[in-house]
Enzyme design. Structure first.
Site, PDB file in Angstrom:
ATOM      1  N   ASP A   1     104.820  -8.074 -49.740  1.00 17.26           N
ATOM      2  CA  ASP A   1     104.298  -9.406 -49.424  1.00 17.26           C
ATOM      3  C   ASP A   1     103.534  -9.872 -50.662  1.00 17.26           C
ATOM      4  OD1 ASP A   1     101.834  -8.121 -49.395  1.00 17.26           O
ATOM      5  OD2 ASP A   1     101.264  -8.797 -47.389  1.00 17.26           O
TER       6      ASP A   1
ATOM      7  N   CYS B   1     102.016  -3.924 -49.834  1.00 17.60           N
ATOM      8  CA  CYS B   1     101.255  -5.061 -49.311  1.00 17.60           C
ATOM      9  C   CYS B   1      99.848  -4.893 -49.871  1.00 17.60           C
ATOM     10  CB  CYS B   1     101.311  -5.158 -47.788  1.00 17.60           C
ATOM     11  SG  CYS B   1     100.509  -3.834 -46.870  1.00 17.60           S
TER      12      CYS B   1
ATOM     13  N   THR C   1      97.177  -3.417 -48.677  1.00 19.68           N
ATOM     14  CA  THR C   1      96.648  -2.069 -48.463  1.00 19.68           C
ATOM     15  C   THR C   1      97.738  -1.004 -48.365  1.00 19.68           C
ATOM     16  OG1 THR C   1      96.780  -2.430 -46.090  1.00 19.68           O
ATOM     17  CG2 THR C   1      94.671  -2.946 -47.158  1.00 19.68           C
TER      18      THR C   1
ATOM     19  N   HIS D   1     106.927  17.873 -47.316  1.00 14.91           N
ATOM     20  CA  HIS D   1     106.831  18.241 -45.895  1.00 14.91           C
ATOM     21  C   HIS D   1     107.418  17.215 -44.939  1.00 14.91           C
ATOM     22  CE1 HIS D   1     103.402  21.442 -46.288  1.00 14.91           C
ATOM     23  NE2 HIS D   1     104.413  21.657 -47.109  1.00 14.91           N
TER      24      HIS D   1
ATOM     25  N   HIS E   1     109.887  22.578 -42.018  1.00 12.13           N
ATOM     26  CA  HIS E   1     109.574  21.148 -42.064  1.00 12.13           C
ATOM     27  C   HIS E   1     110.747  20.305 -41.565  1.00 12.13           C
ATOM     28  CE1 HIS E   1     105.940  22.279 -44.028  1.00 12.13           C
ATOM     29  NE2 HIS E   1     106.611  22.904 -44.970  1.00 12.13           N
TER      30      HIS E   1
END
Ligand code: RB5
Length: 143
Positions: free
Chosen positions: A9, A67, A69, A100, A135
């Site tokens: 964004d 974005c 954050t 993992h 995993h």
């Protein structure tokens, strides 16, 4: 050549452009930029979904999304089946998300991760293989 999609964004636009340039410098990646293409405000869910669908459908092997954050766009991307998007703020988190969790999308925050750190995160995330083994069983359970 690893097929990569990028999407952001407005909050992640500047960092996306920096990382796009960095990937070109590294070489060896076929990069498809799904937007946004300016700093004008847009809604991140559409861009998270765009990248997620490209990876889930096999058009791209992996994605990097941005974005402000890294949180909103990673939540959005994770709504698509088969997507494991990890929002990483350190090299350690990026490495472990591959080893993992077999993360197929990396999320970064344009307002929370400095460009030089973001480049290090991207590099280790691209270079680190999935460990498989125990995993793989856990990742399968997510699906
Ligand atoms: C946009 O202002 C901002 O909310 C967005 O980029 C992102 O940080 C959301 O999680």
């Amino acid at each position: 050549m690893l097929k990569l999609v990028l999407a952001s964004d407005h909050g992640g636009f500047e960092l996306k452009e920096i990382i796009k340039k960095y990937l070109a410098e590294l070489g060896g990646y076929a990069v498809n930029d799904l937007g946004t293409h300016s700093a004008e405000a847009v809604d991140y869910p559409a861009y998270g979904r765009r990248a997620a669908e490209a990876v889930a459908s096999g058009q791209a092997e992996r994605g990097i999304i941005f974005c402000g954050t890294g949180t909103g766009i990673s939540i959005a991307a994770n709504k698509t089946a088969g997507i494991r998007a990890a929002n990483c703020t350190s090299v350690y988190l990026a490495e472990m998300s591959r080893r993992h969790n077999d993360a197929n999308i990396l999320a970064l925050g344009g307002r929370s991760v400095e460009p030089e750190l973001a480049k290090k995160i991207v590099k280790i995330w691209l270079d680190t293989p999935f460990e498989g083994g125990r995993h793989a069983r856990r990742v399968e359970q997510i699906g």
